[in-house]
Scaffold this motif. Sequence first.
Motif, PDB file in Angstrom:
ATOM      1  N   LEU A 354      69.916  76.705 129.245  1.00 12.98           N
ATOM      2  CA  LEU A 354      69.602  75.275 129.300  1.00 12.98           C
ATOM      3  C   LEU A 354      68.510  74.940 130.305  1.00 12.98           C
ATOM      4  CD1 LEU A 354      73.176  73.689 128.983  1.00 12.98           C
ATOM      5  CD2 LEU A 354      71.437  73.998 127.196  1.00 12.98           C
ATOM      6  N   TYR A 355      68.033  75.925 131.055  1.00 12.49           N
ATOM      7  CA  TYR A 355      66.976  75.650 132.012  1.00 12.49           C
ATOM      8  C   TYR A 355      65.641  75.337 131.356  1.00 12.49           C
ATOM      9  CZ  TYR A 355      69.658  76.716 136.165  1.00 12.49           C
ATOM     10  OH  TYR A 355      70.571  76.664 137.185  1.00 12.49           O
ATOM     11  N   ALA A 356      65.428  75.827 130.143  1.00 12.07           N
ATOM     12  CA  ALA A 356      64.134  75.599 129.497  1.00 12.07           C
ATOM     13  C   ALA A 356      64.285  75.711 127.990  1.00 12.07           C
ATOM     14  CB  ALA A 356      63.106  76.619 129.980  1.00 12.07           C
ATOM     15  N   PRO A 357      63.616  74.834 127.220  1.00 10.08           N
ATOM     16  CA  PRO A 357      63.682  74.913 125.752  1.00 10.08           C
ATOM     17  C   PRO A 357      63.234  76.263 125.205  1.00 10.08           C
ATOM     18  CG  PRO A 357      62.792  72.796 126.413  1.00 10.08           C
ATOM     19  CD  PRO A 357      62.888  73.632 127.663  1.00 10.08           C
ATOM     20  N   SER A 358      62.407  76.997 125.954  1.00 10.27           N
ATOM     21  CA  SER A 358      61.972  78.310 125.484  1.00 10.27           C
ATOM     22  C   SER A 358      63.133  79.295 125.368  1.00 10.27           C
ATOM     23  CB  SER A 358      60.901  78.878 126.429  1.00 10.27           C
ATOM     24  OG  SER A 358      61.412  79.030 127.740  1.00 10.27           O
ATOM     25  N   LEU A 359      64.268  78.987 126.023  1.00 10.63           N
ATOM     26  CA  LEU A 359      65.441  79.864 125.958  1.00 10.63           C
ATOM     27  C   LEU A 359      66.472  79.404 124.935  1.00 10.63           C
ATOM     28  CD1 LEU A 359      65.993  80.454 129.794  1.00 10.63           C
ATOM     29  CD2 LEU A 359      64.855  81.972 128.172  1.00 10.63           C
ATOM     30  N   LYS A 361      66.408  79.326 121.741  1.00 16.98           N
ATOM     31  CA  LYS A 361      66.541  80.227 120.590  1.00 16.98           C
ATOM     32  C   LYS A 361      67.595  81.291 120.859  1.00 16.98           C
ATOM     33  CE  LYS A 361      64.055  83.699 117.863  1.00 16.98           C
ATOM     34  NZ  LYS A 361      65.138  84.703 118.080  1.00 16.98           N
ATOM     35  N   TYR A 362      67.596  81.820 122.083  1.00 17.04           N
ATOM     36  CA  TYR A 362      68.543  82.885 122.408  1.00 17.04           C
ATOM     37  C   TYR A 362      69.971  82.349 122.459  1.00 17.04           C
ATOM     38  CZ  TYR A 362      64.118  85.026 123.550  1.00 17.04           C
ATOM     39  OH  TYR A 362      62.831  85.485 123.478  1.00 17.04           O
ATOM     40  N   LEU A 363      70.132  81.143 122.939  1.00 19.25           N
ATOM     41  CA  LEU A 363      71.460  80.541 122.930  1.00 19.25           C
ATOM     42  C   LEU A 363      71.907  80.275 121.502  1.00 19.25           C
ATOM     43  CD1 LEU A 363      73.915  79.324 124.291  1.00 19.25           C
ATOM     44  CD2 LEU A 363      72.612  77.210 124.649  1.00 19.25           C
ATOM     45  N   ARG A 364      71.011  79.772 120.681  1.00 16.58           N
ATOM     46  CA  ARG A 364      71.344  79.526 119.276  1.00 16.58           C
ATOM     47  C   ARG A 364      71.767  80.835 118.585  1.00 16.58           C
ATOM     48  NH1 ARG A 364      66.918  77.146 118.138  1.00 16.58           N
ATOM     49  NH2 ARG A 364      65.863  78.849 117.046  1.00 16.58           N
ATOM     50  N   ASP A 365      71.007  81.900 118.817  1.00 16.53           N
ATOM     51  CA  ASP A 365      71.355  83.196 118.226  1.00 16.53           C
ATOM     52  C   ASP A 365      72.674  83.715 118.790  1.00 16.53           C
ATOM     53  OD1 ASP A 365      68.979  83.063 116.846  1.00 16.53           O
ATOM     54  OD2 ASP A 365      67.925  84.531 118.113  1.00 16.53           O
ATOM     55  N   MET A 378      74.695  86.732 124.208  1.00 15.61           N
ATOM     56  CA  MET A 378      75.241  85.918 125.293  1.00 15.61           C
ATOM     57  C   MET A 378      75.441  86.754 126.558  1.00 15.61           C
ATOM     58  SD  MET A 378      75.606  82.767 124.133  1.00 15.61           S
ATOM     59  CE  MET A 378      76.963  81.840 124.843  1.00 15.61           C
ATOM     60  N   LEU A 379      75.881  87.991 126.404  1.00 20.64           N
ATOM     61  CA  LEU A 379      76.080  88.846 127.569  1.00 20.64           C
ATOM     62  C   LEU A 379      74.747  89.131 128.253  1.00 20.64           C
ATOM     63  CD1 LEU A 379      78.073  90.454 129.297  1.00 20.64           C
ATOM     64  CD2 LEU A 379      77.674  92.421 127.785  1.00 20.64           C
ATOM     65  N   ARG A 380      73.705  89.315 127.457  1.00 17.38           N
ATOM     66  CA  ARG A 380      72.391  89.568 128.056  1.00 17.38           C
ATOM     67  C   ARG A 380      71.905  88.347 128.831  1.00 17.38           C
ATOM     68  NH1 ARG A 380      69.849  91.625 131.044  1.00 17.38           N
ATOM     69  NH2 ARG A 380      67.620  92.054 130.954  1.00 17.38           N
ATOM     70  N   LEU A 381      72.126  87.154 128.289  1.00 13.04           N
ATOM     71  CA  LEU A 381      71.755  85.935 129.013  1.00 13.04           C
ATOM     72  C   LEU A 381      72.531  85.828 130.326  1.00 13.04           C
ATOM     73  CD1 LEU A 381      71.548  83.289 126.134  1.00 13.04           C
ATOM     74  CD2 LEU A 381      69.673  83.910 127.682  1.00 13.04           C
ATOM     75  N   ALA A 382      73.822  86.132 130.276  1.00 11.79           N
ATOM     76  CA  ALA A 382      74.639  86.074 131.489  1.00 11.79           C
ATOM     77  C   ALA A 382      74.169  87.106 132.502  1.00 11.79           C
ATOM     78  CB  ALA A 382      76.112  86.281 131.154  1.00 11.79           C
ATOM     79  N   ASP A 383      73.833  88.302 132.045  1.00 10.20           N
ATOM     80  CA  ASP A 383      73.338  89.335 132.951  1.00 10.20           C
ATOM     81  C   ASP A 383      72.021  88.912 133.598  1.00 10.20           C
ATOM     82  OD1 ASP A 383      75.460  91.035 132.538  1.00 10.20           O
ATOM     83  OD2 ASP A 383      74.415  92.341 131.118  1.00 10.20           O
ATOM     84  N   LEU A 384      71.181  88.225 132.836  1.00  8.29           N
ATOM     85  CA  LEU A 384      69.924  87.745 133.389  1.00  8.29           C
ATOM     86  C   LEU A 384      70.182  86.805 134.551  1.00  8.29           C
ATOM     87  CD1 LEU A 384      66.810  87.460 133.203  1.00  8.29           C
ATOM     88  CD2 LEU A 384      67.182  85.597 131.572  1.00  8.29           C
ATOM     89  N   TYR A 385      71.125  85.893 134.358  1.00  7.17           N
ATOM     90  CA  TYR A 385      71.472  84.980 135.438  1.00  7.17           C
ATOM     91  C   TYR A 385      72.083  85.713 136.627  1.00  7.17           C
ATOM     92  CZ  TYR A 385      73.404  81.142 138.075  1.00  7.17           C
ATOM     93  OH  TYR A 385      73.698  80.282 139.101  1.00  7.17           O
ATOM     94  N   GLU A 386      72.964  86.649 136.340  1.00  2.72           N
ATOM     95  CA  GLU A 386      73.703  87.341 137.400  1.00  2.72           C
ATOM     96  C   GLU A 386      72.882  88.410 138.098  1.00  2.72           C
ATOM     97  OE1 GLU A 386      76.567  86.631 138.556  1.00  2.72           O
ATOM     98  OE2 GLU A 386      77.566  85.404 137.048  1.00  2.72           O
ATOM     99  N   GLY A 387      71.698  88.740 137.573  1.00  5.12           N
ATOM    100  CA  GLY A 387      70.853  89.743 138.207  1.00  5.12           C
ATOM    101  C   GLY A 387      71.317  91.165 137.964  1.00  5.12           C
TER     102      GLY A 387
END
Length: 533
Positions: A354-359, A361-365, A378-387
């Motif tokens: 939700l930080y940017a519309p460019s992301l 698509k990944y949430l939708r997928d 979703m796990l990859r998005l969470a890992d991105l946030y968690e570092g």
Amino acid sequence: MTTRSRARVPLVLAVVVVVGAGLLAACSSSHVARLGPDAVGSSTTSSVSATRPSPTSGPLARFYTQRIAWGSCAEMAPDGDYPPDRSDCGRVTVPIDYNRPDGATASLAVFRLRAAKQSTGVLVTNPGGPGVSGVDYMAGTAAQFAREPVGDSLDVVGFDPRGVGRSTPAVRCRTDAQRDEVRAKDWVDTSPAGIAATEQRNAAVGQECLAAMGRDFLAHLGTSDVVDDIDVLRGALGQQQVNYLGYSYGTLIGARYAERHPTRVRAMINDGAVDPSTDPVDDIVAQNTGFQRAFDDFAADCVTQRGCALGTDPARATERYVTLVRSLIGRPASTRDPRGLSYGDAITATGQALYAPSLWKYLRDGLAELTDGRGDTMLRLADLYEGRDRSGRYDTTADAFTAIRCVDGPAITDRATLDRLDTELRRTAPFRDDGRGSGRGAADECAFWPVPPTSQPHRISAPGLATTVVVSTTDDPATPYAAGVSLARQLNARLVTFRGTQHTASFEGDQCLDGPLTRYLLDLTPPAEGLTC
């Protein structure tokens, strides 16, 4: 989830975790640390730290007069996309405790993009956090700055604040296995026993950091010390004044630097502002409201796309979303990674996107995958946030984030306030509601932090400060538009409005915004009054 930063880098702004509600509340400030319950709401408290001089003699002189030994960035930033012929890296030494300059020191990592032409000064940048690497930010954006007029005339510099990234010592309190273990568990039990278990876990974080880093270092990680580090960096760069570009939590650093060292600021842009005077409870509620608004904007777009997991009616999108993600409680979705996708990670992944519309698509997928019982995206998005990288190694961002915010202001410790906050967060951000509300809330890590805060929320006063600029986005999910309005008033700054649903906006290609900001940095012409892009 404050962000911790911008959408270009792993987002870690300023998270206040109210685990009883199953929420990550984005913030970008750091209004949390250990004080008694009466401290909540003390938004008019004066600054803890007084202005310090920039000495040319005395015990601090050796820090201000040091010169950076510039060299290749190949080791410090091996994966960046930057012009190597114009990029240098080095280190600056700072005292851990400015009141004991002959004591222990820290080494700050610094990245410099040299001006293409004759340099007329330095632009110091900070991407946010707390805990995000300014070296990584510059390694990822130096190529862009090199093409901009700003990069023709100014050396653009990023640094890793004390405790962060490649600075040493760097804050690392928990093992990778411990991080994985916490993420795998569903922290949704709001019974008295569940709250006690959550608080026991949160208290353990501070003790782990104390054992790993030591009391003195933890006590000097806050923004109050970072602003003096920037002034030492200014001296080491041989500059009488600096230009500053701060995003998200970086605006808190900028505002407090302006307060302590107003005459050393030539120009300053604060984008995605944190309000230094805000009450911590109000701050969390406002940020959750912003994330719900961003979710609603995402959902309105998603329902127009074929195969959207939220259906076709935006009015029912939140209902369909919570039904989908709550099914993960106790039953993680399958992933190629053996960990699976937990409920908490699904919420984290959503906030990240939700930080940017460019992301989006990944949430939708990712949500579409969840309807089939799979959670890889979703796990990859969470890992991105968690570092967390693909090898299972975590960076230092999350530990640094917690350690910094916990000394940057008062913790929320009053039980009645925590209970009201839990209820209010479920109301203002229903997409994050786990459905297990009981009217009880858990205190976070900062309520048990082993060292006291070094800052308090207060209105900024900076007599003698030149005209600065604040950029605020109307539907910023992490830092509310009103926070930018407030900071502009406190700094007597020129306010620029950006219309959009994203976190921060400057120097991302919008010429309505970037053109006036560039002119301001180069010749000090402020953007027009009331500029809206």
